[in-house]
Design a protein around this motif. Structure first.
Motif, PDB file in Angstrom:
ATOM      1  N   ALA A 196      61.137  69.435  37.539  1.00 30.94           N
ATOM      2  CA  ALA A 196      59.950  69.758  36.743  1.00 30.94           C
ATOM      3  C   ALA A 196      59.532  68.543  35.917  1.00 30.94           C
ATOM      4  O   ALA A 196      58.341  68.215  35.829  1.00 30.94           O
ATOM      5  CB  ALA A 196      60.230  70.941  35.830  1.00 30.94           C
ATOM      6  N   GLY A 197      60.531  67.852  35.335  1.00 33.82           N
ATOM      7  CA  GLY A 197      60.220  66.643  34.568  1.00 33.82           C
ATOM      8  C   GLY A 197      59.532  65.611  35.440  1.00 33.82           C
ATOM      9  O   GLY A 197      58.526  65.009  35.054  1.00 33.82           O
ATOM     10  N   ALA A 198      60.075  65.430  36.645  1.00 32.74           N
ATOM     11  CA  ALA A 198      59.488  64.452  37.552  1.00 32.74           C
ATOM     12  C   ALA A 198      58.069  64.850  37.928  1.00 32.74           C
ATOM     13  O   ALA A 198      57.168  64.003  37.969  1.00 32.74           O
ATOM     14  CB  ALA A 198      60.348  64.315  38.802  1.00 32.74           C
ATOM     15  N   ALA A 199      57.867  66.143  38.156  1.00 33.64           N
ATOM     16  CA  ALA A 199      56.531  66.599  38.557  1.00 33.64           C
ATOM     17  C   ALA A 199      55.523  66.336  37.446  1.00 33.64           C
ATOM     18  O   ALA A 199      54.440  65.781  37.686  1.00 33.64           O
ATOM     19  CB  ALA A 199      56.571  68.086  38.902  1.00 33.64           C
ATOM     20  N   ILE A 200      55.906  66.700  36.217  1.00 37.50           N
ATOM     21  CA  ILE A 200      54.985  66.471  35.100  1.00 37.50           C
ATOM     22  C   ILE A 200      54.776  64.972  34.894  1.00 37.50           C
ATOM     23  O   ILE A 200      53.661  64.501  34.669  1.00 37.50           O
ATOM     24  CB  ILE A 200      55.516  67.130  33.821  1.00 37.50           C
ATOM     25  N   GLY A 201      55.883  64.236  35.008  1.00 35.47           N
ATOM     26  CA  GLY A 201      55.770  62.785  34.879  1.00 35.47           C
ATOM     27  C   GLY A 201      54.837  62.210  35.925  1.00 35.47           C
ATOM     28  O   GLY A 201      54.031  61.330  35.642  1.00 35.47           O
ATOM     29  N   PHE A 202      54.930  62.754  37.133  1.00 37.67           N
ATOM     30  CA  PHE A 202      54.070  62.245  38.199  1.00 37.67           C
ATOM     31  C   PHE A 202      52.609  62.514  37.863  1.00 37.67           C
ATOM     32  O   PHE A 202      51.759  61.638  37.981  1.00 37.67           O
ATOM     33  CB  PHE A 202      54.456  62.907  39.524  1.00 37.67           C
ATOM     34  N   LEU A 203      52.336  63.750  37.417  1.00 36.93           N
ATOM     35  CA  LEU A 203      50.949  64.103  37.086  1.00 36.93           C
ATOM     36  C   LEU A 203      50.422  63.242  35.941  1.00 36.93           C
ATOM     37  O   LEU A 203      49.277  62.782  35.968  1.00 36.93           O
ATOM     38  CB  LEU A 203      50.861  65.585  36.708  1.00 36.93           C
ATOM     39  N   LEU A 204      51.276  63.017  34.923  1.00 39.99           N
ATOM     40  CA  LEU A 204      50.837  62.184  33.806  1.00 39.99           C
ATOM     41  C   LEU A 204      50.842  60.712  34.193  1.00 39.99           C
ATOM     42  O   LEU A 204      50.139  59.909  33.601  1.00 39.99           O
ATOM     43  CB  LEU A 204      51.741  62.399  32.591  1.00 39.99           C
TER      44      LEU A 204
ATOM     45  N   LYS B  32      54.283  52.606  40.306  1.00 39.91           N
ATOM     46  CA  LYS B  32      54.161  52.886  38.876  1.00 39.91           C
ATOM     47  C   LYS B  32      54.337  54.368  38.624  1.00 39.91           C
ATOM     48  O   LYS B  32      55.070  54.777  37.720  1.00 39.91           O
ATOM     49  CB  LYS B  32      52.775  52.464  38.386  1.00 39.91           C
ATOM     50  N   THR B  33      53.641  55.171  39.413  1.00 42.63           N
ATOM     51  CA  THR B  33      53.710  56.609  39.206  1.00 42.63           C
ATOM     52  C   THR B  33      55.116  57.115  39.451  1.00 42.63           C
ATOM     53  O   THR B  33      55.636  57.951  38.703  1.00 42.63           O
ATOM     54  CB  THR B  33      52.716  57.323  40.131  1.00 42.63           C
ATOM     55  N   SER B  34      55.757  56.589  40.491  1.00 39.86           N
ATOM     56  CA  SER B  34      57.112  57.054  40.784  1.00 39.86           C
ATOM     57  C   SER B  34      58.076  56.654  39.676  1.00 39.86           C
ATOM     58  O   SER B  34      58.934  57.441  39.276  1.00 39.86           O
ATOM     59  CB  SER B  34      57.597  56.469  42.108  1.00 39.86           C
ATOM     60  N   THR B  35      57.938  55.432  39.179  1.00 39.23           N
ATOM     61  CA  THR B  35      58.817  55.016  38.086  1.00 39.23           C
ATOM     62  C   THR B  35      58.633  55.928  36.892  1.00 39.23           C
ATOM     63  O   THR B  35      59.599  56.356  36.259  1.00 39.23           O
ATOM     64  CB  THR B  35      58.493  53.571  37.651  1.00 39.23           C
ATOM     65  N   PHE B  36      57.386  56.236  36.606  1.00 43.95           N
ATOM     66  CA  PHE B  36      57.103  57.113  35.479  1.00 43.95           C
ATOM     67  C   PHE B  36      57.740  58.484  35.713  1.00 43.95           C
ATOM     68  O   PHE B  36      58.358  59.062  34.814  1.00 43.95           O
ATOM     69  CB  PHE B  36      55.589  57.251  35.299  1.00 43.95           C
ATOM     70  N   ALA B  37      57.621  58.991  36.940  1.00 40.69           N
ATOM     71  CA  ALA B  37      58.180  60.308  37.262  1.00 40.69           C
ATOM     72  C   ALA B  37      59.700  60.291  37.097  1.00 40.69           C
ATOM     73  O   ALA B  37      60.283  61.203  36.500  1.00 40.69           O
ATOM     74  CB  ALA B  37      57.806  60.697  38.685  1.00 40.69           C
ATOM     75  N   VAL B  38      60.356  59.251  37.611  1.00 46.29           N
ATOM     76  CA  VAL B  38      61.820  59.184  37.513  1.00 46.29           C
ATOM     77  C   VAL B  38      62.235  59.100  36.048  1.00 46.29           C
ATOM     78  O   VAL B  38      63.178  59.773  35.609  1.00 46.29           O
ATOM     79  CB  VAL B  38      62.357  57.971  38.295  1.00 46.29           C
ATOM     80  N   SER B  39      61.509  58.293  35.289  1.00 48.60           N
ATOM     81  CA  SER B  39      61.905  58.146  33.889  1.00 48.60           C
ATOM     82  C   SER B  39      61.680  59.458  33.135  1.00 48.60           C
ATOM     83  O   SER B  39      62.469  59.830  32.264  1.00 48.60           O
ATOM     84  CB  SER B  39      61.160  56.983  33.250  1.00 48.60           C
ATOM     85  N   ALA B  40      60.632  60.187  33.489  1.00 49.11           N
ATOM     86  CA  ALA B  40      60.406  61.498  32.870  1.00 49.11           C
ATOM     87  C   ALA B  40      61.513  62.465  33.266  1.00 49.11           C
ATOM     88  O   ALA B  40      61.978  63.264  32.444  1.00 49.11           O
ATOM     89  CB  ALA B  40      59.046  62.046  33.287  1.00 49.11           C
ATOM     90  N   ALA B  41      61.955  62.389  34.518  1.00 53.08           N
ATOM     91  CA  ALA B  41      63.036  63.264  34.967  1.00 53.08           C
ATOM     92  C   ALA B  41      64.304  62.992  34.162  1.00 53.08           C
ATOM     93  O   ALA B  41      65.002  63.927  33.747  1.00 53.08           O
ATOM     94  CB  ALA B  41      63.292  63.043  36.452  1.00 53.08           C
ATOM     95  N   TYR B  42      64.587  61.729  33.905  1.00 51.04           N
ATOM     96  CA  TYR B  42      65.758  61.384  33.102  1.00 51.04           C
ATOM     97  C   TYR B  42      65.634  61.965  31.698  1.00 51.04           C
ATOM     98  O   TYR B  42      66.583  62.539  31.170  1.00 51.04           O
ATOM     99  CB  TYR B  42      65.919  59.858  33.009  1.00 51.04           C
ATOM    100  N   ALA B  43      64.463  61.816  31.104  1.00 52.87           N
ATOM    101  CA  ALA B  43      64.282  62.324  29.744  1.00 52.87           C
ATOM    102  C   ALA B  43      64.413  63.844  29.722  1.00 52.87           C
ATOM    103  O   ALA B  43      65.030  64.414  28.815  1.00 52.87           O
ATOM    104  CB  ALA B  43      62.920  61.898  29.200  1.00 52.87           C
TER     105      ALA B  43
END
Ligand code: ATP
Ligand code: MG
Lengths: 238, 369, 322
Positions: free
Chosen positions: B102-110, B222-233
């Motif tokens: 879910a974190g990754a998904a939201i991160g991806f969208l953002l 960029k989007t994937s990095t953001f998604a992965v980092s959101a998933a970690y958080a």
């Protein structure tokens, strides 16, 4: 009498050393040309003289008998050096008139500034027509005229010109160089000019320096260099 | 003093690595066996925070994107685990993959806007996200799930199993569990950053056009990095529920965002190990500063809390001034005086594998908008 | 019975109250009053951004401490506002300039993320200092304008009834005066010319002898002064004052600045008005959006502007020819 003495000037952008000990002098009332290939360090030399931030410099730079090293750029300007940067560097959002006013920023004699501005409008009538237009909408040639006029409005002793002919039509270049010669002759403004159009530059210059990879490799009277085979081959293209 | 040169992957290098990892494991175990429970809770929090900081490091340090509002993902993960565990009967471990996805998904969208918004604008948007998070969590429409302004309680049952060769308290078991999760996530991140993936991310940060020319697709990366980092958080938020059984709207708010930023900067942006040091700082800075504040005359107890906020701010500024690369870069410079680890010269691997050396951002250099 | 209410407009989720004229006028007035404060915050943001390309996330907190100072001088000690407010503004300006010089400039030269981090650090420090000095509980708001219930102009003597508070009009006049003075300073003085030259081309500004560093300090000083004024007005408008007074307002200011494209003074004013109106009208219009979601609306405004029209509403495409 020597106006500018540069000895062992070194300059680097961060870790990248670009100038490796420049030595040059400019006598009062002279026109001196700085020639060199692209990337040789001509622009950097002028920037270092003005002590622009972002460039760490060492070596000796004396202007009018006093050192410039460590001065702020505004102090350098106050001491009498004006610099027309490569690529003109006008204030695009300001009107032509405001650009000229900014050129006289350090002067307090408002009335004489007005007169000087009117004189420059006489010199460049195209600027007069566009005085309330923003500088960003001027053509390249008009911007170059504006940059030159703006620099001269500080009434400099030494005018640094960085490739004033860049991107201009031959007629405009001719006109500009006539004005430089005139400035030098009647106002006694000393000029250090960087120029790719070496023939033209040498024609108004007294002396010339050739810079290569951040070092001065050749110097002499303009006429002599004009006939020097090496210079001809490398910079004059004939 | 002579510097010693060690080749990456050589036996000597391996030995040092094994010693290092073994040492870390030993320290973790020693903490679990000796520390009192209230300390254990703090060590558990360090493990959870460091995972969140790792996430920020990925996007900020390696990705070069000023994404400053990771508290929102952190808070989101905490809420998700609390809700799933308490209201839907999902096991704690079962909530973790859901939280990560879910974190990754939201991160991806953002992250999609991150393509267009970079530099300072991204900082603005992500900080605004952190500022707005508490308001979202308090929304009337969500209060049945989130518990509104009071937050959500979820006491997670987590007892030491019988097969353990030693006996530990349940708090220590929580700490060991979180350390294990954190270790796995650290190894994953560290390997990913050394692989082609990591090189692509760093190449993109350092030179967008150049990277695009050499086949790194900026948008995707960029989007994937953001998604992965959101998933970690988000995962970090989930893990935190094990250590602290309550999540409140402010858990994802601005103060937590700035806390995370401070931790990241102290550890060192763009360094994997900096995340642990940042985690330690995040947990003990407030306590230390309250302690110091208490030593001052004329400062009351409640002022101590405010002063710990001030200490965060002061430390943040101080680090920017005196140690812009964080503790890790500082230590690395120190270590470089004694030991140099050189990369192995590969005989057969394709040239791309060692084309771009992996470099963290020691000075937090970033593009201006 | 209001005529409008009889119309078959009853959209699900839309408040009936929205069709009550006096209520709507009131919402618009409130929106524009808050909007004027947001506009002032946006002006602070813009003034700093234009020359430095940075956003000062601590701007709101700097305003709060200025406002608390006014509280201490006027509410606690009874000194008239016309002394305390100018004094607080002047002091903020000095502090703003000093902070720029000591904490921001050295970091700015290195580029990157440093300035953002420094302003975030300042945010925390000032916020905490406020809490330590003035306590965490609300204190009496500052009220430079008359603020009794009867202090208002009756415009429509109902029904529908409509009145505007003196304080609201005072806020609007203050904004107009600030914009006017700013315009005079920037367009009609040598200092303003220097500031605009630095904003247009920092290096050329140096080359004509404009002291760029001092212009950046000037920007921070002006922004700090305006921020303090904004905080005072916001305290009066909302009838509240505590150490978190401006914590959210800075976000509305940033949203307003974003609407204006971050570098335009009229843009900041219009942006402030838009944000204020959105904040007051949207929750009234759509009952499913609570007023506590205004922060989220500010976030949505920022994201929407940056995605759809990053140059802001006035969208002057950069006038540069090469
Ligand atoms: N801001 C900078 N950062 C790093 N290196 C720079 C920077 N500006 C110039 N350089 C490098 O310094 C060297 C000299 O540049 P400079 O602009 O002085 O050359 P130049 O002689 O004026 O050339 P041209 O005729 O093309 O204008 C070049 O190799 C250039 O790449
Ligand atoms: Mg050049």
């Amino acid at each position: 009498m020597t106006l500018l003495t540069v000895e062992g000037l070194e300059a680097s952008y961060g870790p990248v050393r670009v100038l490796h000990g420049i030595d040059l002098t400019v006598e009062r009332g002279e026109v001196v040309v700085l020639l060199g290939a692209n990337g040789a360090g001509k622009t950097t030399t002028l920037r270092a003289l003005c002590q622009l931030p972002g460039l760490s410099t060492s070596g000796r730079v004396d202007f009018d008998g006093r050192s410039l090293v460590g001065c702020r750029t505004e102090e350098v300007v106050r001491r009498g050096i004006a610099h027309v940067p490569q690529g003109r560097g006008t204030f695009p959002e300001l009107s032509v008139e405001e650009n000229l006013d900014a050129g006289a920023y350090l002067r307090r004699d408002r009335r004489e500034v007005r007169q000087d501005i009117e004189r420059w409008y006489d010199t460049f009538p195209r600027l007069a027509d566009r005085r309330h237009q923003s500088a960003g909408t001027l053509s390249g040639g008009e911007q170059q005229m504006l940059a030159v006029a703006r620099a001269c409005l500080s009434r400099p002793q030494l005018l640094l010109l960085d490739e004033p002919s860049l991107g201009l039509a031959p007629l405009v270049i001719q006109h500009l160089f006539e004005i430089f010669a005139e400035l030098n002759r009647s106002d006694g403004t000393t000029i250090l000019v960087v120029e790719q159009n070496a023939t033209l530059a040498l024609s108004i210059a007294t002396r010339a320096y050739v810079i290569e990879s951040g070092q001065i490799v050749l110097t002499g009277p303009a006429a002599e260099l004009h006939h020097d085979d090496g210079v001809r081959r490398a910079y004059l293209g004939f | 003093m002579t510097t010693r040169t060690i080749q990456h992957g050589s036996t000597e290098h391996r030995i040092w690595q094994v010693l290092l990892y073994g040492g870390i494991a030993a320290v973790v175990l020693a903490i679990a066996l000796t520390q009192p429970d209230y300390r254990m809770a703090q060590f558990s929090a360090v493990a959870a925070w460091s995972v969140a900081l790792l996430g920020m490091n990925l996007i900020i340090g390696y990705g070069g994107q000023m994404a400053l509002g990771h508290s929102a993902f952190f808070g989101f993960g905490s809420y998700l685990t609390a809700i799933l565990y308490a209201d839907y009967g999902v096991s704690f471990v079962g909530t973790l993959p859901i939280s990560a996805l879910a974190g990754a998904a939201i991160g991806f969208l953002l992250g999609l806007p991150a393509l267009r918004i970079s530099g300072l604008y991204l900082a603005l948007v992500t900080l605004a996200l952190a500022l707005a998070f508490p308001a979202i969590a308090k929304m009337d429409q969500l209060s049945a799930l989130t518990g509104g302004a009071n937050g959500k309680l979820a006491y997670i049952q987590w007892l030491p199993p019988t097969w353990l060769p030693f006996t530990v308290t349940s708090a220590a078991w929580v700490f060991l569990t979180l350390s294990a999760f954190a270790a796995v996530l650290f190894l994953l991140a560290s390997n990913a950053m050394r692989s082609r993936v990591g090189r692509a991310v760093v190449a993109l940060r350092d030179n967008q056009i150049g990277a695009a020319v050499s086949g790194v697709h900026p948008a995707t990366w960029k989007t994937s990095t953001f998604a992965v980092s959101a998933a970690y958080a988000s995962l970090a938020g989930s893990l935190m529920m094990l250590a602290v059984p309550i999540v409140t709207p402010d858990s994802g708010g601005f103060l937590v965002a700035v806390t995370l930023i401070t931790g990241m900067v102290i550890g060192g942006a763009g360094t994997i190990s900096g995340a642990v040091i940042g985690g330690v700082a995040v947990v003990w800075l407030p306590e230390l500063s309250k302690h110091w504040a208490g030593a001052l005359p004329l400062v009351s107890e409640s002022d101590g809390t405010a002063l710990s906020t001030a200490v965060y701010g002061a430390v943040l500024i101080l680090v920017v001034f005196v140690m812009p690369g964080g503790v890790v870069t500082f230590v690395r410079r120190l270590r470089a005086r004694f030991v140099v680890v050189v990369p192995q010269v590969p005989a057969t691997s394709p040239p791309v594998a060692h084309a771009a050396p992996l470099s963290p951002t020691p000075e937090l250099e970033m593009e201006r908008p | 019975m209001n005529l409008l209410q009889t119309l078959p407009w009853a959209v699900p989720g839309v408040n009936d109250a929205f069709f009550d004229l006096s209520y709507v006028l009131q919402l618009v007035t409130t929106g524009l009053a808050n909007g004027a404060v947001y506009a002032l915050m946006a002006l602070s943001v813009v003034i700093v951004y234009r020359t430095t390309g940075h956003m000062n996330f601590a701007q709101g907190e700097m305003g709060t401490i200025g406002c608390l100072l006014v509280f201490s001088i006027s509410v606690e000690r009874g000194v008239p506002y016309w002394i305390s407010i100018p004094a607080a503004i002047a002091l903020s300006m000095v502090v703003g300039a000093v902070l720029q010089r000591t904490l921001v400039q050295p970091v700015e030269r290195r580029g990157g993320m440093g300035v953002v981090l420094v302003t975030l650090g300042l945010f925390l420090i000032i916020n905490a200092v406020d809490a330590v000095i003035w306590g965490a509980d609300p204190v009496t708001p500052v009220t430079p304008f008359p603020s009794e219930a009867g202090d208002r102009f009756i415009i429509l003597d109902g029904p529908p009834q409509f009145a505007i508070r003196y304080s609201t009009i005072g806020i609007w006049i203050t904004l107009a005066v600030v914009v006017g003075l700013l315009w005079l300073l920037l367009q009609r003085t040598r200092l303003g010319l220097g500031y605009r030259a630095v904003a247009a081309n920092p290096e050329s500004a140096l080359l004509v002898g404009i002291p760029k560093d001092r212009m950046l300090m000037l920007g921070w000083a002006l922004a700090a002064g305006i921020g303090t004024l904004a905080a005072v007005l916001f305290s009066q408008k909302t009838g509240s004052l505590d150490f978190n007074l401006m914590a959210a307002v800075i976000l509305y200011g940033l949203a307003a600045a974003a609407l204006g494209g971050f570098d335009s003074i009229p843009g900041a004013v219009v942006g402030g008005a838009v944000v204020g109106l959105v904040e007051s009208l949207v929750p009234a219009f759509f009952s499913f959006i609570g007023s506590e979601l205004s922060l989220v609306m500010a976030l949505v405004v920022i994201v929407a502007v940056l995605l759809v029209r990053p140059q802001g509403i006035f969208g002057k495409a950069k006038v540069v020819r090469v």
